[in-house]
Every structure is written in C-alpha cells, then in structure tokens.
Write a protein that holds these residues in place. Structure first.
Motif, short mmCIF file in Angstrom:
data_model
loop_
_atom_site.label_atom_id
_atom_site.label_comp_id
_atom_site.label_asym_id
_atom_site.label_seq_id
_atom_site.Cartn_x
_atom_site.Cartn_y
_atom_site.Cartn_z
N LEU A 180 0.72 -1.18 -0.10
CA LEU A 180 -0.16 -0.01 0.01
C LEU A 180 0.77 1.21 0.05
N GLY A 181 2.18 1.07 0.24
CA GLY A 181 3.03 2.34 0.02
C GLY A 181 3.26 3.05 1.45
N VAL A 182 3.02 2.35 2.48
CA VAL A 182 2.86 2.95 3.75
C VAL A 182 4.44 2.83 4.33
N LEU A 183 4.96 1.74 3.83
CA LEU A 183 6.34 1.43 4.29
C LEU A 183 7.21 1.09 2.79
N THR A 184 8.37 1.25 2.67
CA THR A 184 9.15 0.89 1.68
C THR A 184 9.86 -0.73 1.95
N GLU A 185 10.09 -1.34 1.00
CA GLU A 185 10.65 -2.69 1.46
C GLU A 185 12.10 -2.80 2.29
N GLU A 186 12.38 -1.73 2.07
CA GLU A 186 13.97 -1.50 2.84
C GLU A 186 13.38 -1.17 4.20
N GLU A 187 12.57 -0.31 4.61
CA GLU A 187 11.80 -0.11 6.00
C GLU A 187 11.34 -1.28 6.59
N ALA A 188 10.66 -2.00 5.88
CA ALA A 188 9.94 -3.26 6.16
C ALA A 188 10.95 -4.19 6.71
N ALA A 189 12.15 -4.17 5.96
CA ALA A 189 13.10 -5.21 6.56
C ALA A 189 13.99 -4.76 7.78
N ALA A 190 14.09 -3.56 7.95
CA ALA A 190 14.82 -2.98 9.05
C ALA A 190 14.27 -3.63 10.53
N PRO A 191 15.12 -3.52 11.25
CA PRO A 191 15.17 -4.04 12.73
C PRO A 191 13.90 -3.21 13.16
N LYS A 192 13.44 -1.93 13.26
CA LYS A 192 12.62 -1.43 13.57
C LYS A 192 11.28 -1.38 12.97
N ALA A 193 11.20 -2.12 11.89
CA ALA A 193 9.96 -2.23 10.78
C ALA A 193 8.75 -2.20 11.70
N ARG A 194 8.53 -2.91 12.77
CA ARG A 194 7.39 -3.22 13.39
C ARG A 194 6.80 -1.86 14.30
N GLU A 195 7.66 -1.30 15.02
CA GLU A 195 7.32 0.08 15.48
C GLU A 195 7.27 0.92 14.33
N LEU A 196 7.71 1.27 13.48
CA LEU A 196 7.75 1.97 12.34
C LEU A 196 6.49 1.97 11.74
N ALA A 197 6.03 0.67 11.44
CA ALA A 197 4.49 0.39 10.84
C ALA A 197 3.59 0.89 11.72
N ALA A 198 3.43 0.50 13.08
CA ALA A 198 2.59 0.79 13.93
C ALA A 198 2.44 2.38 13.96
N SER A 199 3.59 3.20 14.09
CA SER A 199 3.59 4.79 14.04
C SER A 199 2.93 5.12 12.75
N ARG A 200 3.07 4.69 11.68
CA ARG A 200 2.86 5.09 10.22
C ARG A 200 1.32 5.04 10.46
N TRP A 201 0.73 3.71 10.60
CA TRP A 201 -0.66 3.49 10.71
C TRP A 201 -1.47 4.41 11.73
N GLU A 202 -0.96 4.78 12.82
CA GLU A 202 -1.46 5.80 13.62
C GLU A 202 -1.79 6.84 13.40
#
Length: 103
Positions: free
Chosen positions: A52-74
């Motif tokens: 959906l373009g909320v994360l890049t593939e690089e961001e999704a593979a990063a160690p803090k991906a889960r926290e970043l995803a939660a923050s972006r969706w919020e």
C-alpha cells in the motif's frame, strides 16, 4: 509474568495488541481508549503496508520495522474514525491470500 509459561503464544507486543482486539470483539469488554491499541504489525501487516506504500521494502526489512509500521498507521488513521487495530485483520487476510484482490 508468573503465568507466562502457561501461555507461551500470548507474549510480545504484536500479539498482545491483537488479543486485546479479540477480547473486545468476542466478549463484553469495552476499552475506553481502544485507539491506543496499535496495529499488530506481523509479517502480513508489514507486507500489506509495503504493498500500500505505507512502508518501503527497505523499511519493512529494518530492525525497527514493526514500530515504524505501527507509528505510520497511527498517523495515517488519525481523525478517520478507525483505530489502528481495526485494519489488522483485513491486511492480514489480504496478504495471506497473496494479494489476490488488487488495490
């Protein structure tokens, strides 16, 4: 923590958020601050977030991906009337179906 060994699959941030959601959906529990229950960013939510373009593939593979995803969706859902955890199941199902339904 004294009963953690009796419930090995209920530990961790992502599953904790999902279980709070499940409790609310299937019992008479009503959390007054349910907007604080973040999306449960498991592998499927991360994959859907990339699609959906909320994360890049690089961001999704990063160690803090889960926290970043939660923050972006919020941030994205702020003011929408949806709580972040509300999008977990649709994104999980979409990813599990190998994104059969195009968006």
């Amino acid at each position: 923590m004294q009963h953690k060994k009796s419930f090995p699959f209920l530990g961790g941030d992502k599953i904790m958020n999902y279980w709070l959601y499940v409790m609310e959906q299937y019992t008479d529990v009503a959390f007054p601050d349910r907007e604080c229950i973040t999306v449960a960013p498991d592998t499927h939510v991360l994959q859907s977030s990339v699609k959906l373009g909320v994360l890049t593939e690089e961001e999704a593979a990063a160690p803090k991906a889960r926290e970043l995803a939660a923050s972006r969706w919020e941030e994205l859902l702020q003011g929408s009337g949806l709580c972040p955890i509300d999008i977990h199941t649709p994104m999980w199902l979409w990813s599990r179906s190998k994104f059969a339904v195009p968006v």
